[in-house]
Write an enzyme that holds these catalytic residues in place. Structure first.
Site, PDB file in Angstrom:
ATOM      1  N   ARG A  71     -94.742  19.733  49.414  1.00 17.01           N
ATOM      2  CA  ARG A  71     -94.265  21.039  49.898  1.00 17.01           C
ATOM      3  C   ARG A  71     -94.562  21.274  51.366  1.00 17.01           C
ATOM      4  NH1 ARG A  71     -94.720  21.339  44.590  1.00 17.01           N
ATOM      5  NH2 ARG A  71     -96.364  19.874  45.049  1.00 17.01           N
ATOM      6  N   THR A  72     -95.820  21.022  51.752  1.00 17.62           N
ATOM      7  CA  THR A  72     -96.198  21.356  53.125  1.00 17.62           C
ATOM      8  C   THR A  72     -95.409  20.493  54.099  1.00 17.62           C
ATOM      9  OG1 THR A  72     -98.380  21.896  52.275  1.00 17.62           O
ATOM     10  CG2 THR A  72     -98.170  21.721  54.658  1.00 17.62           C
ATOM     11  N   LYS A  76    -104.470  -1.489  63.697  1.00 20.22           N
ATOM     12  CA  LYS A  76    -104.964  -2.515  64.637  1.00 20.22           C
ATOM     13  C   LYS A  76    -106.319  -2.116  65.220  1.00 20.22           C
ATOM     14  CE  LYS A  76    -100.279  -3.259  66.361  1.00 20.22           C
ATOM     15  NZ  LYS A  76     -99.507  -3.122  67.596  1.00 20.22           N
ATOM     16  N   ARG A 113    -101.893  16.840  58.775  1.00 21.10           N
ATOM     17  CA  ARG A 113    -102.674  16.957  57.542  1.00 21.10           C
ATOM     18  C   ARG A 113    -103.571  15.743  57.461  1.00 21.10           C
ATOM     19  NH1 ARG A 113    -101.000  18.320  51.419  1.00 21.10           N
ATOM     20  NH2 ARG A 113    -101.001  20.365  52.412  1.00 21.10           N
ATOM     21  N   HIS A 128    -106.708  25.412  54.987  1.00 19.42           N
ATOM     22  CA  HIS A 128    -105.254  25.261  54.893  1.00 19.42           C
ATOM     23  C   HIS A 128    -104.630  26.570  55.392  1.00 19.42           C
ATOM     24  CE1 HIS A 128    -101.471  23.770  53.733  1.00 19.42           C
ATOM     25  NE2 HIS A 128    -101.703  23.399  52.489  1.00 19.42           N
TER      26      HIS A 128
HETATM   27  C1  NCD Z   1    -102.411  22.328  48.171  1.00 22.00           C
HETATM   28  C2  NCD Z   1    -103.165  21.438  49.122  1.00 22.00           C
HETATM   29  O1  NCD Z   1    -102.684  20.399  49.529  1.00 22.00           O
HETATM   30  O2  NCD Z   1    -104.265  21.851  49.449  1.00 22.00           O
HETATM   31  N1  NCD Z   1    -101.054  22.057  48.116  1.00 22.00           N
HETATM   32  C3  NCD Z   1    -100.236  22.545  49.084  1.00 22.00           C
HETATM   33  O3  NCD Z   1    -100.427  22.322  50.271  1.00 22.00           O
HETATM   34  N2  NCD Z   1     -99.220  23.306  48.709  1.00 22.00           N
HETATM   35  C4  NCD Z   1    -103.043  22.440  46.843  1.00 22.00           C
HETATM   36  C5  NCD Z   1    -103.403  21.218  46.071  1.00 22.00           C
HETATM   37  O4  NCD Z   1    -103.120  20.099  46.476  1.00 22.00           O
HETATM   38  O5  NCD Z   1    -103.978  21.415  45.016  1.00 22.00           O
END
Ligand code: NCD
Length: 332
Positions: A64-65, A93, A114, A147
């Protein structure tokens, strides 16, 4: 929020947001959604940042993100490139993450990242601020730590859901699951603390309760909160129920005690207990925390949350890249 020396707006932590910022993101998201209703509106959005490029550096799994950020870039005409596996880059490398990210900053105007490493986004933001070509960093999830953009979309979803019902102020939010390692609730709890009279109930197995820093923060802010190993008994009083999964990717081999997580599942019969106006949320992905038969109930908001994520991220990118002031309301 902008660093004085560089004028760079990084989005690193939910700690940096205040209530006016949340309100302006929600308003901007609403305007953008109205623009999305017409071809002209969409064309206008697409031209807003078509001179900009973004890098999505996602070295932790994401559906999703990643997709919502990528779609947000597409909506704004931002050309995006991606790395989703550091073994395909020069990190393989032996290049340091710092050097890799500095390299990306040579080619793009924004880095959305991320990472499993808590604090890395802050470190990279600081590093880039000291280079001749600093670019903003957006934290799209940093280990079990933060997050912030999920918290923004959660606030938007809550604000919209309670629009005709007094807004977020005064509501009781029940957060359930792995609250120790779940970064979504860590960031969301900090934002909820900015609202008046909100009560938070944290329901988790004993070993998964919220961490000390969050407990301390909420106590210092005078926020009403309760911690409980019970789940069902709190359902009746909750205006919002925020379910999360166990974050077992952070398990340390040999150290994890078996946990009976079933007591923290929202089963179909729970629908009879919860308030008629309650909202059910989940950052997703879910396992068994929510019975899929609940999806059709009007109180289930987790699919809407996903789409809201795209729109709030469109709004956020315009703010970070300084295009938000150009966005005007469409003619009615
Ligand atoms: C969450 C995450 O990655 O922290 N998912 C997300 O970004 N929508 C929640 C999860 O992975 O449980």
């Amino acid at each position: 929020m902008k660093d004085k020396a560089t004028k760079m707006m990084h989005i690193l932590s939910a700690k940096q947001f205040d209530r006016p910022f949340l309100e302006s993101i929600c308003e901007l998201t609403d305007v953008i959604r109205r623009l999305d209703k017409t071809r002209d509106g969409l064309r206008y959005l697409k031209g807003l940042l078509s001179h900009q490029r973004a890098m999505l550096y996602f070295t932790q799994p994401s559906t999703r993100t990643f997709l919502s950020f990528q779609s947000a870039c597409h909506i704004l005409g931002v050309a995006s490139s991606e790395i989703r596996d550091s073994s395909t880059s020069s990190e393989r490398k032996g290049e340091s993450i710092n050097d890799s990210l500095r390299t990306f900053s040579s080619y793009v105007d924004l880095i959305i990242m991320r990472t499993p490493v808590p604090g890395l986004c802050d470190e990279i933001a600081k590093l880039l601020d000291d280079t001749p070509r600093p670019v903003p960093i957006i934290n799209a999830g940093s280990g079990p730590d933060e997050h912030p953009t999920q918290a923004l979309l959660d606030i938007y979803t809550l604000a919209r859901s309670f629009r005709k019902n007094g807004g977020i102020d005064g509501k009781t939010v029940l957060m359930v699951g792995d609250l120790k390692r779940g970064r979504t609730i860590r960031s969301l709890a900090r934002l909820l603390a900015l609202y008046k009279d909100v009560k938070m109930i944290f329901s988790s197995p004993k070993d998964f309760s919220i961490s000390d820093d969050l407990r301390k923060h909420l106590t210092e802010k005078g926020v009403r909160f309760e911690e409980s190993t019970e789940f069902r008994e709190h359902l009746k009083s909750a205006d919002a129920i925020y379910m999360t999964r166990v974050q077992d990717e952070y398990d340390i081999a040999g150290e994890q005690k078996p946990v009976n997580y079933e007591n923290y599942h929202l089963t179909y019969d729970c629908l009879d207990i919860i308030k008629p106006e309650a909202v059910i949320m989940h950052p997703m992905p879910r396992r068994k925390e929510i019975d899929p038969r609940i999806d059709d109930d009007r109180r289930a908001k987790y699919w809407r949350q996903e789409r809201n994520g795209m729109w709030t991220r469109v709004a956020l990118i315009t703010k970070v890249l300084g295009a938000d002031k150009n966005i005007i309301l469409p003619e009615l």
